[in-house]
Write an enzyme that holds these catalytic residues in place. Structure first.
Site, short mmCIF file in Angstrom:
data_model
loop_
_atom_site.label_atom_id
_atom_site.label_comp_id
_atom_site.label_asym_id
_atom_site.label_seq_id
_atom_site.Cartn_x
_atom_site.Cartn_y
_atom_site.Cartn_z
N ASP A 109 -2.73 95.76 23.91
CA ASP A 109 -1.49 95.16 23.71
C ASP A 109 -0.60 96.30 24.15
O ASP A 109 -0.17 96.59 25.34
CB ASP A 109 -1.21 94.94 22.01
N GLU A 132 -13.42 96.05 24.08
CA GLU A 132 -12.17 96.05 23.11
C GLU A 132 -11.85 94.46 23.40
O GLU A 132 -12.20 93.74 24.34
CB GLU A 132 -11.03 96.79 23.93
N ASP A 133 -11.27 94.05 22.15
CA ASP A 133 -10.85 92.69 22.14
C ASP A 133 -9.69 92.37 22.99
O ASP A 133 -9.40 91.59 23.75
CB ASP A 133 -10.70 92.47 20.84
N ARG A 188 -11.70 85.30 12.35
CA ARG A 188 -12.34 86.00 13.72
C ARG A 188 -13.58 85.10 14.24
O ARG A 188 -14.12 85.26 15.19
CB ARG A 188 -12.79 87.36 13.30
N PHE A 193 1.16 86.22 19.43
CA PHE A 193 -0.08 86.96 18.83
C PHE A 193 -0.94 85.81 18.77
O PHE A 193 -0.79 84.50 18.32
CB PHE A 193 0.56 87.13 17.32
P1 IMP Z 1 -2.65 98.20 20.76
O1 IMP Z 1 -2.76 99.61 20.29
O2 IMP Z 1 -1.03 97.99 20.50
O3 IMP Z 1 -2.69 98.14 22.19
O4 IMP Z 1 -3.36 97.47 19.82
C1 IMP Z 1 -4.43 96.89 20.11
C2 IMP Z 1 -5.18 96.48 18.84
O5 IMP Z 1 -4.33 95.34 18.05
C3 IMP Z 1 -6.24 95.48 19.39
O6 IMP Z 1 -7.53 96.18 19.23
C4 IMP Z 1 -6.32 94.60 18.10
O7 IMP Z 1 -7.05 94.95 17.13
C5 IMP Z 1 -4.76 94.36 17.78
N1 IMP Z 1 -3.79 93.30 18.38
C6 IMP Z 1 -3.19 93.24 19.18
N2 IMP Z 1 -2.47 92.12 19.70
C7 IMP Z 1 -3.12 91.32 18.81
C8 IMP Z 1 -3.14 89.72 18.76
O8 IMP Z 1 -2.56 89.23 19.48
N3 IMP Z 1 -3.94 89.19 17.83
C9 IMP Z 1 -4.93 90.04 17.09
N4 IMP Z 1 -4.85 91.40 17.31
C10 IMP Z 1 -4.07 91.95 17.94
MG MG Z 2 -7.01 93.41 14.82
#
Ligand code: IMP
Ligand code: MG
Length: 188
Positions: free
Chosen positions: A111, A107-108, A173, A160
């Site tokens: 959050d 995963e990237d 990206r 962010f």
């Molecule tokens: P979560 O479900 O809130 O954990 O969000 C995860 C997904 O949100 C990641 O796989 C990213 O694609 C996107 N995301 C969360 N934070 C960021 C950020 O700071 N920049 C870009 N994408 C983000």
């Molecule tokens: Mg994203």
């Protein structure tokens, strides 16, 4: 590295993790993963599109055990939103069966944790031999669901970020570093 069209500058408040630091950490993660899965007969790296793609392609160069790769795409954001909505859907599923295999999700960023929580639930139901998580970034302050991260690149503050696979409204990206977006600035 020179970027031919530095349009991103208008959206960048600071570089959080530089390209050299990323490359060093990714190499170390690859070595850690290689040791951990040394005797795994059937390792599969599952990249979560699109954000994980640059991380996967760099990481796999440092994974010395034989492995396969596959991709899945999920959506958790409303159009233009910078926060996960908490409702996650599979937009593109894996192309192969994972039962009995050692699966590592790549995963990237984690959050709130909702996206990965959903993916883990979906994949666990398919009975892999093991299921673990490798994430380049984590924002622990934002966590709403507890996620065990087995291999982590960097912990970052609640900001962010974009670049190195992560998008700012689907763009940038391609940047080799991770930058913090100026608050409130949206593309278009
Ligand atoms: P979560 O479900 O809130 O954990 O969000 C995860 C997904 O949100 C990641 O796989 C990213 O694609 C996107 N995301 C969360 N934070 C960021 C950020 O700071 N920049 C870009 N994408 C983000
Ligand atoms: Mg994203």
């Amino acid at each position: 590295m020179d970027i031919p069209n530095p349009a991103y500058v208008a959206y960048l408040s600071e570089i959080l993790v530089g390209s050299d630091a990323i490359q060093k950490r990714v190499q170390a993660l690859g070595q850690e993963i290689s040791q951990f899965y040394e005797n795994a007969p059937d390792l599969l790296l599952v990249c979560v599109l699109k954000g994980g793609v640059m991380f996967l392609t760099d990481l796999m160069r440092h994974v010395s055990v034989p492995h396969a790769i596959d991709f899945m795409a999920v959506s958790s954001y409303g159009a233009g939103a910078r926060r996960s909505s908490g409702s996650v859907r599979i937009m593109m599923d894996l192309g192969q069966d994972i039962s009995g295999r050692d699966v590592l999700i790549v995963e990237d960023i984690i959050d709130s944790g909702h996206t990965l929580d959903y993916i883990i639930d979906q994949l666990r139901a398919r009975k892999p031999a093991s299921l673990r998580v490798c994430s380049l970034l984590s924002k622990p302050e934002r966590r709403e669901v507890d996620i065990q991260i087995d291999f982590l690149g960097f912990e970052i503050p609640d900001k962010f970020v974009f670049g190195y696979g992560l998008d700012l409204d689907e763009k940038f990206r391609n940047l080799p570093f991770i930058g913090v977006a100026k608050p409130g600035v949206m593309i278009e």
